[in-house]
Write an enzyme that holds these catalytic residues in place. Structure first.
Site, PDB file in Angstrom:
ATOM      1  N   LYS A 279      11.027   1.632  -8.791  1.00  0.00           N
ATOM      2  CA  LYS A 279      10.606   1.999  -7.582  1.00  0.00           C
ATOM      3  C   LYS A 279      11.337   3.386  -7.266  1.00  0.00           C
ATOM      4  O   LYS A 279      12.546   3.303  -7.727  1.00  0.00           O
ATOM      5  CB  LYS A 279      10.337   1.413  -6.574  1.00  0.00           C
ATOM      6  CG  LYS A 279       8.991  -0.032  -6.582  1.00  0.00           C
ATOM      7  CD  LYS A 279       8.849  -0.685  -5.391  1.00  0.00           C
ATOM      8  CE  LYS A 279       7.988  -1.587  -5.423  1.00  0.00           C
ATOM      9  NZ  LYS A 279       6.536  -1.145  -5.718  1.00  0.00           N
ATOM     10  N   ASP A 290       8.305  -8.283   0.355  1.00  0.00           N
ATOM     11  CA  ASP A 290       7.159  -8.486  -0.594  1.00  0.00           C
ATOM     12  C   ASP A 290       7.083 -10.371  -0.771  1.00  0.00           C
ATOM     13  O   ASP A 290       6.554 -10.678  -1.694  1.00  0.00           O
ATOM     14  CB  ASP A 290       7.900  -7.918  -1.802  1.00  0.00           C
ATOM     15  CG  ASP A 290       6.639  -7.691  -2.597  1.00  0.00           C
ATOM     16  OD1 ASP A 290       5.597  -7.531  -2.330  1.00  0.00           O
ATOM     17  OD2 ASP A 290       6.758  -7.447  -4.210  1.00  0.00           O
ATOM     18  N   ASP A 349       6.453  -3.372 -12.384  1.00  0.00           N
ATOM     19  CA  ASP A 349       6.435  -3.420 -11.029  1.00  0.00           C
ATOM     20  C   ASP A 349       5.227  -3.909 -10.673  1.00  0.00           C
ATOM     21  O   ASP A 349       4.833  -4.519  -9.488  1.00  0.00           O
ATOM     22  CB  ASP A 349       6.392  -1.900 -10.806  1.00  0.00           C
ATOM     23  CG  ASP A 349       6.379  -1.826  -9.041  1.00  0.00           C
ATOM     24  OD1 ASP A 349       7.108  -2.715  -8.466  1.00  0.00           O
ATOM     25  OD2 ASP A 349       6.297  -0.576  -8.475  1.00  0.00           O
ATOM     26  N   ARG A 353       1.370 -10.238  -9.334  1.00  0.00           N
ATOM     27  CA  ARG A 353       0.250 -10.916 -10.040  1.00  0.00           C
ATOM     28  C   ARG A 353       0.677 -11.899 -11.103  1.00  0.00           C
ATOM     29  O   ARG A 353      -0.126 -12.743 -11.290  1.00  0.00           O
ATOM     30  CB  ARG A 353      -0.831  -9.834 -10.847  1.00  0.00           C
ATOM     31  CG  ARG A 353      -0.082  -9.053 -11.938  1.00  0.00           C
ATOM     32  CD  ARG A 353      -1.064  -7.711 -11.856  1.00  0.00           C
ATOM     33  NE  ARG A 353      -0.856  -6.834 -10.830  1.00  0.00           N
ATOM     34  CZ  ARG A 353      -1.503  -5.759 -10.834  1.00  0.00           C
ATOM     35  NH1 ARG A 353      -2.521  -5.349 -11.597  1.00  0.00           N
ATOM     36  NH2 ARG A 353      -1.359  -4.813  -9.649  1.00  0.00           N
TER      37      ARG A 353
HETATM   38  N1  BES Z   1       4.927  -5.201  -4.001  1.00  0.00           N
HETATM   39  C1  BES Z   1       4.210  -4.201  -4.571  1.00  0.00           C
HETATM   40  C2  BES Z   1       2.937  -3.578  -3.587  1.00  0.00           C
HETATM   41  C3  BES Z   1       3.378  -3.048  -2.338  1.00  0.00           C
HETATM   42  C4  BES Z   1       3.231  -1.749  -2.145  1.00  0.00           C
HETATM   43  C5  BES Z   1       3.342  -3.891  -1.110  1.00  0.00           C
HETATM   44  C6  BES Z   1       3.438  -1.238  -0.962  1.00  0.00           C
HETATM   45  C7  BES Z   1       3.612  -3.276  -0.033  1.00  0.00           C
HETATM   46  C8  BES Z   1       3.689  -2.064   0.300  1.00  0.00           C
HETATM   47  C9  BES Z   1       3.681  -4.479  -5.854  1.00  0.00           C
HETATM   48  O1  BES Z   1       4.452  -5.392  -6.554  1.00  0.00           O
HETATM   49  C10 BES Z   1       3.615  -3.219  -6.703  1.00  0.00           C
HETATM   50  O2  BES Z   1       4.490  -2.661  -6.949  1.00  0.00           O
HETATM   51  N2  BES Z   1       2.225  -2.974  -7.048  1.00  0.00           N
HETATM   52  C11 BES Z   1       2.044  -1.820  -8.046  1.00  0.00           C
HETATM   53  C12 BES Z   1       1.020  -2.124  -8.978  1.00  0.00           C
HETATM   54  C13 BES Z   1       0.980  -1.384 -10.267  1.00  0.00           C
HETATM   55  C14 BES Z   1       2.187  -0.989 -10.893  1.00  0.00           C
HETATM   56  C15 BES Z   1      -0.296  -1.591 -10.831  1.00  0.00           C
HETATM   57  C16 BES Z   1       1.454  -0.703  -6.959  1.00  0.00           C
HETATM   58  O3  BES Z   1       0.699  -1.004  -6.016  1.00  0.00           O
HETATM   59  O4  BES Z   1       2.124   0.458  -7.129  1.00  0.00           O
HETATM   60 ZN    ZN Z   2       5.658  -6.575  -5.368  1.00  0.00          ZN
HETATM   61 MN    MN Z   3       5.981  -4.324  -7.754  1.00  0.00          MN
END
Ligand code: BES
Ligand code: ZN
Ligand code: MN
Length: 506
Positions: A279, A290, A349, A353
């Site tokens: 990230k 998280d 990331d 899931r």
């Molecule tokens: N933990 C994050 C989602 C998240 C983002 C929670 C902002 C709280 C605030 C999750 O693991 C993630 O990184 N999701 C990605 C998925 C993508 C790579 C398909 C996302 O949402 O960018």
């Molecule tokens: Zn996450």
């Molecule tokens: Mn993530």
């Protein structure tokens, strides 16, 4: 690790002075003709004088406004605190959530005060419950990691609710329930607020055991050896890049006469760096939150046990730390999940899931009547529904009752679809499924992925399942409001407890 002090809750119907309180809270509504005092126990003359002065005092009735005035001999308190309730019609009834927020906002802003009388209008026991819950959630602070608490104000210790219903036979039950709910919400917040240096998979499992002490629940912890041996490829695959090994924690509450059997699965990523698909640096620290879903399902089951609800409730906490490292999963790796399905990891990331899939399969093997999973799953949730509204997806037979429960609990959730056409976007060239798909509507894409892992009941029908994405509402990085502090909010605990209560009634 969770060191919250519980507020004392009681009620009186007359004689304010007997409460020996430091402050009395009175509500101000934002009416169409200006601010007005909500129903209160002041003598008619005092109330009239105060009403005359409202405008000059700058009282608007706007939500979260708190004005401190000198007390009166009749209140026996050194101050009167006027709290704004927001837009309400004069003579109109206040919703539970308006009362909850007004009480919570007042208690939160009166930190540093010992005992507070809450003199807000309470026509029903539901109103008393809302005021009590607001107070319990407003009395929160997180100071565990400060070397000195000098200059910090302690949360209000005691809230005395002024209500005509103080001697109602059901009142003790109402206050007890509010106390249990407040404790569960505050414990969830404190877990979310923990720094990732201190909350990692093993210490999270320990905290779950610690919080369960004295309650009729059974806690089982899978360590990395058992996870590996039993084939939890999702949880192991995500946790591999970290020196802190993953855990699966099962918390079971099985009352003798259960009317229903509900499984709750929570995402417990103690820190999400994104892994090899790293990230960006900005606000990455927020990713300590998280694991909010796991904290929510844990504390929901503990609250159900504390309340003695006649519903079997099992929490599955899917815990790992998502780090880049020499042993971390790479984009293009294939994982064999619990139950045997294979997943190609195209973006490390999209780890939530992966751990949730293992948890949903494990929960399915026990044939619950319903599975609800709670996860800070996607940034797309924030794009679709913003900071305060959780997305709910899945079977109507679960999302419908969840929405009803959330409305009663005063939490914002909104149903979103699971469009069939998103499924092919998750096709992989090499495995059963890829972990990323269509970017637009990404909250729904993630839910469609999870849906693949929901098992069948004994009759061969798919187990009713719902997914709750709390990426936005679980963490407040803006200003506090109502009973909601900065950082961990504890959202969704109230909705799930209400949902379980409804299963107990039906
Ligand atoms: N933990 C994050 C989602 C998240 C983002 C929670 C902002 C709280 C605030 C999750 O693991 C993630 O990184 N999701 C990605 C998925 C993508 C790579 C398909 C996302 O949402 O960018
Ligand atoms: Zn996450
Ligand atoms: Mn993530």
């Amino acid at each position: 690790m969770v060191k919250n002090v519980e507020i004392g809750l009681s009620a009186i119907s007359r004689d304010l002075k007997k409460a020996a309180a430091d402050a009395i809270v009175i509500g101000v509504g934002q009416g169409s003709d200006g601010p007005f005092l909500l129903e209160n126990p002041l003598a008619a003359k005092s109330a009239e004088a105060l009403t005359e002065s409202l405008k000059a005092l700058g009282a608007t009735g706007a939500a979260d406004q708190l004005l401190r005035l000198p007390g009166l001999p009749e209140t026996g308190t050194s101050i009167i605190a006027l709290v704004g309730a927001g837009k309400v019609d004069a003579g109109g009834t206040l919703t539970g959530e308006v009362l909850r927020r007004a009480a919570g906002s007042a208690v939160r802003q009166l930190a540093g005060t010992g005992t507070v009388i809450l003199a807000l209008p309470t026509a029903t026991l539901g109103d008393v419950a809302a005021v009590a819950e607001g107070a319990a959630m407003g009395a929160y602070s997180f100071t565990e990691y400060r070397s000195s608490t000098e200059g910090l104000k302690e949360p209000v210790r005691k809230a005395v609710i002024f209500t005509e219903l103080a001697s109602d036979a059901a009142l003790p039950t109402v206050l007890k329930r509010a106390g249990v709910i407040g404790k569960a919400v505050n414990a969830t917040r404190s877990l979310v607020n923990q720094p990732p240096s201190h909350l990692f998979p093993e210490s999270f499992a320990d905290a779950a055991k610690e919080l369960s002490k004295g309650l009729p629940v059974k806690v089982t912890v899978w360590d990395e050896k058992r996870l590996e041996k039993e084939g939890f490829g999702g949880i192991m695959g995500v946790g591999k890049g970290s020196s802190r090994q993953p855990r699966l924690v099962k918390v079971e509450y099985s009352p003798a006469k259960a009317t229903a059997k509900v499984a709750l699965v929570g995402k417990g990523i103690t820190f999400d760096t994104g892994g090899i698909s790293l990230k960006p640096a900005a606000n990455m620290g927020d990713m300590k939150s998280d694991m909010a879903g796991a904290a929510v399902v844990l504390n929901t089951v503990l609250a159900a046990a504390g309340l003695g609800l006649p519903v079997k409730a099992t929490a599955w906490l899917c815990i790992a730390e998502n780090m880049p490292g020499g042993a971390a999963s790479r984009p293009a790796d294939v994982l064999t999940m619990f139950g045997g399905k294979t997943v190609e990891v195209l973006n490390t990331d999209a780890e939530g899931r992966l751990v949730m899939a293992d948890g949903i399969v494990a929960a399915s093997e026990e044939f619950p009547d319903a599975i609800i999973d709670v996860a800070t799953l996607t940034g797309a949730q924030l794009i679709a529904l913003g900071n305060r509204t959780a997305g709910i997806m899945g079977a109507d037979s679960v999302t419908g009752p969840l929405k009803v429960a959330a409305d009663r609990a005063g939490e914002l959730v909104w149903p979103m679809p699971l469009p069939e056409e998103l499924r092919p976007s998750l096709d992989s060239q090499v495995a059963d499924l890829a972990n990323i798909g269509e970017r637009h509507g990404g909250m729904m894409t993630a839910a469609v992925f999870l849906q693949e892992f929901v098992g069948k009941d004994k009759a061969g029908d798919t187990i009713p399942w719902a997914h709750v994405d709390i990426a936005g509402p679980s963490f407040n990085n803006a200003s506090p409001y109502g009973y909601t502090p900065k950082q961990g909010t504890g959202c969704t605990v109230r909705t799930l407890v209400s949902y379980l209560e409804d299963r107990a009634d039906s």
